[in-house]
Design an enzyme around this catalytic site. Structure first.
Site, PDB file in Angstrom:
ATOM      1  CB  SER A 162      -0.817  -0.041   1.131  1.00 14.26           C
ATOM      2  OG  SER A 162      -0.049   0.423   2.304  1.00 14.26           O
ATOM      3  CG  ASP A 163       1.454   5.764  -1.497  1.00 11.83           C
ATOM      4  OD1 ASP A 163       2.310   5.889  -0.585  1.00 11.83           O
ATOM      5  OD2 ASP A 163       1.640   6.429  -2.612  1.00 11.83           O
ATOM      6  CD1 TRP A 164       1.286   7.689   5.346  1.00  6.17           C
ATOM      7  CD2 TRP A 164       3.410   7.275   5.358  1.00  6.17           C
ATOM      8  NE1 TRP A 164       1.539   8.031   6.576  1.00  6.17           N
ATOM      9  CE2 TRP A 164       2.995   7.990   6.889  1.00  6.17           C
ATOM     10  CE3 TRP A 164       4.628   7.054   5.314  1.00  6.17           C
ATOM     11  CZ2 TRP A 164       3.842   8.104   7.755  1.00  6.17           C
ATOM     12  CZ3 TRP A 164       5.582   7.318   6.169  1.00  6.17           C
ATOM     13  CH2 TRP A 164       5.306   7.738   7.301  1.00  6.17           C
ATOM     14  CB  ALA A 165      -1.838   6.059   6.082  1.00  3.98           C
TER      15      ALA A 165
END
Length: 722
Positions: A266-269
């Protein structure tokens, strides 16, 4: 390999330990207080325990051989199974040696140099302890308002695909296990992130599946075909579903259709953000959707750690699904040789020797020379060494020329333009430097300083542009003109009646009103990297002949955006000649066309194109044809020309673009020298996605164009027979 890893590790791990392998934590979790690395995105209090941290699978944002080795040593001492950490970071266009931003690299039209830049970035990153880079970003971009335009190589799916392959090969090489100077690449952002509505970062994306497949997926597919080890999800929705929880995108298309067997991160969060999108009620549902969609690593949330055990206990998630994700992570660790050598490549002594070495900086300089684009020249450039030059502007002697993603780069060590110009001038005193204005402010004293510097000058060079913070992630702008203070400076200098050249530093194509119309010459430098000042001085003084070509159109006005060369015609296209007809597809106040088209770029010499011929007027699926054209350097200086091939399907089942790039070749020619450039056209180049998403070509008429840009071309035609 996978079965071996299962029996050695996974079989003996608790469910909680498996899930911890899917967790990626950022550098501050491993730092001493007050020693936090710079990272992007929202920093949250995750509230994880020490046991989860000790079992975590990867870490983001730690760099430096000694630091990495210390963290890895401590981790292995406390990890029950002796499973090493993966160290990842955003090495987008250089580690310590910063290369031009990717948008600029696209303007080089030189995939060999792009691959070399990625290889050097990998070498510096690996010796500093990193295993994975979050690059390349291959998002197709047609909206210059979007801040992350700077990370892409432009608006064309073919050109982006060529560079995607080059970057992956440069980062990874052929053997990650034995070549510890390479790193695993992670292509991003999957998918269609570059179509964010209004050019606003993190915004919604809405497009048909046919458009997605035809234009936005090819560069990702090129990276996957090149063997990229990881794929990062995008922040946006795709067909109404957040990409990070989109099983059709990640499982059906990426894994099943394309056969991708690597890690999806995933990208950040982004897993937690499925809630904000309105596609999950809480983190538990977000975790459920992400794991079912095939997301292996949860970057910086506790969605997996806190909720996957419960989901397994309730029978909603099969533990085998988690085992698959863990195995993909362990497989990459084994491929990198981390089980045998957890400190893989990290070497504090060698780090000091090769990071930011003269050899690496020389390649950065060459790429900056090749990436800069001469947009206009009314005989002002190149400068003569004996000329008195007033170099004025906020970038005249600035180190802010690296761009937003120069994570470990140093503005202090960046080669500055003014210093470099003084070296090339006949007399250092011939280059008078004045700031003239700030980025977005101008004072009376700065105006007076600029006027004084220009008073005795033969020519004025203005170094203007955006600060690095004005583009990059979160750097979207609705007004893409230069700040008003710099436009005032340009107008002030224009009023002196002296030859005026402008050097632009920026992370996106700009609306150049107040620049292009007033200047006698314009050199687009983008953010040129660590050696930018030296490269630009060489270009300004003619020691190097500009050869860059735009990989993204320069808009006439922000009101045109998105504006791109490979658009569709309409039922009422605007004719080239003015007819006075109101009822056609046009603006009443501005042209339809961009100020400068895709593929455009000037040189200090001139090139002519003559004698375009086809080997046949018809072709069959098993009988390719050839297109030939003679390119001649008709000027007085050696130069490099990028010869571009475009094709249009005149009559198709669904409408096709007015032109599509299908090939390009660079030729280096001495004054008076000619070269015959040959392109091979086969049936596969004519295929496209039909309305039923099948891929094939249509028989019938095709137009072929070869020239110096998407607009400046010679035309021919042929017919495909079935």
């Amino acid at each position: 390999m996978t079965e071996h890893l299962y029996h050695k590790y996974v079989k003996h791990m608790t469910l909680e330990e498996k899930i911890a392998q899917l967790l990626q934590l950022a550098a501050p979790f491993y730092d001493e207080p007050g020693d936090h690395s710079e990272i992007t995105g929202p920093m949250e209090e995750l509230g994880i325990g020490s046991e989860t941290k000790l079992a975590a699978g990867s870490v983001l944002g730690i760099a430096g051989a000694e630091k990495m080795m210390a963290v890895q040593k401590e981790h292995l001492k406390n990890n029950r199974h002796g499973i090493p950490l993966l160290f990842m970071a955003d090495i987008v266009h250089g580690f310590k040696t910063i290369f031009p931003i990717p948008l600029a690299i696209g303007c080089s039209w030189n995939p060999e140099l792009a691959e070399q830049s990625a290889e050097i970035a990998a070498r510096e990153a690996a010796v500093s302890g990193l295993h994975v880079t979050f690059a390349p970003m291959v998002d197709l971009v047609r909206d210059a308002r979007w801040g992350r335009v700077m990370e892409s190589t432009g608006e064309d799916p073919y050109l982006n695909s060529v560079f995607a392959k080059a970057f992956v090969q440069g980062f990874q090489g052929d053997d990650l296990r034995n070549d510890v100077s390479r790193v695993a690449a992670c292509v991003k952002h999957f998918a269609a992130y570059g179509l964010a509505e209004g050019g606003r970062d993190y915004n919604s994306v809405d497009l048909s599946e046919r458009q997605l497949r035809e234009y936005y997926l090819p560069a990702y597919k090129a990276a996957v075909d090149a063997g990229v080890e990881m794929v990062m999800t995008s922040f946006n929705i795709v067909d109404g579903i957040p990409a990070t929880g989109n099983s059709k995108l990640l499982r059906s298309l990426l894994r099943e259709e394309w056969g991708f067997e690597g890690i999806v991160i995933s990208d950040w969060a982004a897993i937690k953000e499925i809630i904000a999108h309105g596609a999950a009620e809480d983190e538990k549902e977000a975790a459920f959707k992400a794991i079912w969609s095939g997301v292996d690593i949860d970057m910086m949330t506790t969605s997996y750690v806190n909720h996957l055990p419960e989901l397994v206990a309730e029978g909603l998630v099969d533990e085998a699904l988690i085992d698959e994700a863990v195995l993909r992570i362990l497989k990459l660790k084994e491929k990198l040789g981390l089980f045998e050598n957890p400190m893989r490549g990290a070497d504090p002594v060698l780090e000091r020797e090769i990071v930011f070495s003269a050899e690496h900086r020389q390649v950065s300089r060459k790429l900056a020379e090749k990436s800069s684009v001469l947009l206009k020249n009314e005989g002002v450039l190149p400068l003569a060494p004996e000329q008195r030059v007033a170099l004025i502007g906020p970038f005249a002697n600035s180190g802010d020329i690296l761009g937003w993603w120069s994570w470990t780069g140093s503005k202090e060590t960046a080669v500055k333009l003014g210093e470099s110009m003084r070296i090339l001038s006949e007399n250092p005193g011939n280059v008078i430097i004045a700031e003239g204005s700030g980025i977005d402010s101008i004072s009376e004293s700065q105006r007076n300083e600029a006027l004084k510097a220009a008073a005795d000058a033969d020519v004025i060079v203005l170094a203007v542009g955006e600060s690095s913070e004005m583009s990059g992630e979160g750097g979207s702008r609705s007004n893409i003109k230069l700040p008003q203070a710099q436009l005032e400076l340009i107008e002030l200098m224009k009023g002196l009646g002296k030859p005026l050249a402008v050097v632009l530093f920026n992370g996106r194509p700009l609306d150049l009103h107040g620049v292009y119309d007033l200047a006698n010459a314009v050199l687009e430098a983008w953010f040129p990297g660590s050696e930018g000042g030296a490269a630009l001085a060489d270009l300004l003084y003619g020691k190097v002949n500009p050869s860059g070509k735009l990989s993204m159109s320069v808009p006439y006005s922000v009101g045109q955006i998105p504006v791109y060369y490979n658009s569709f015609s309409t039922g009422r296209p605007k004719p080239e000649e003015e007819t006075g007809n109101r009822y056609i597809s046009q603006y009443l106040d501005i042209p339809n066309e961009p100020l400068l088209p895709f593929g455009f770029g000037l040189s200090y010499t001139d090139f002519s194109y003559d004698g375009l011929t086809l080997s046949a007027e018809t072709m069959k699926a098993d009988q390719p044809i050839e297109a030939k054209v003679t390119v001649t350097n008709t000027g007085k200086m050696a130069g490099t020309e990028t010869v571009q091939l475009y094709i249009r399907d005149v009559s198709a089942e669904v409408v096709r673009p007015v032109k599509e790039l299908k090939g390009f070749k660079q030729v280096e020619l001495a004054p008076g020298e000619s070269s015959e450039v040959v392109f091979r056209i086969d049936e596969s180049m004519l295929r496209y996605h039909h309305s039923d998403l099948s891929v094939s070509s249509d028989r019938g008429q095709f137009s072929l164009f070869i020239g110096a840009s998407s607009k400046d071309v010679q035309a021919a035609s042929f017919r495909l027979l079935k």
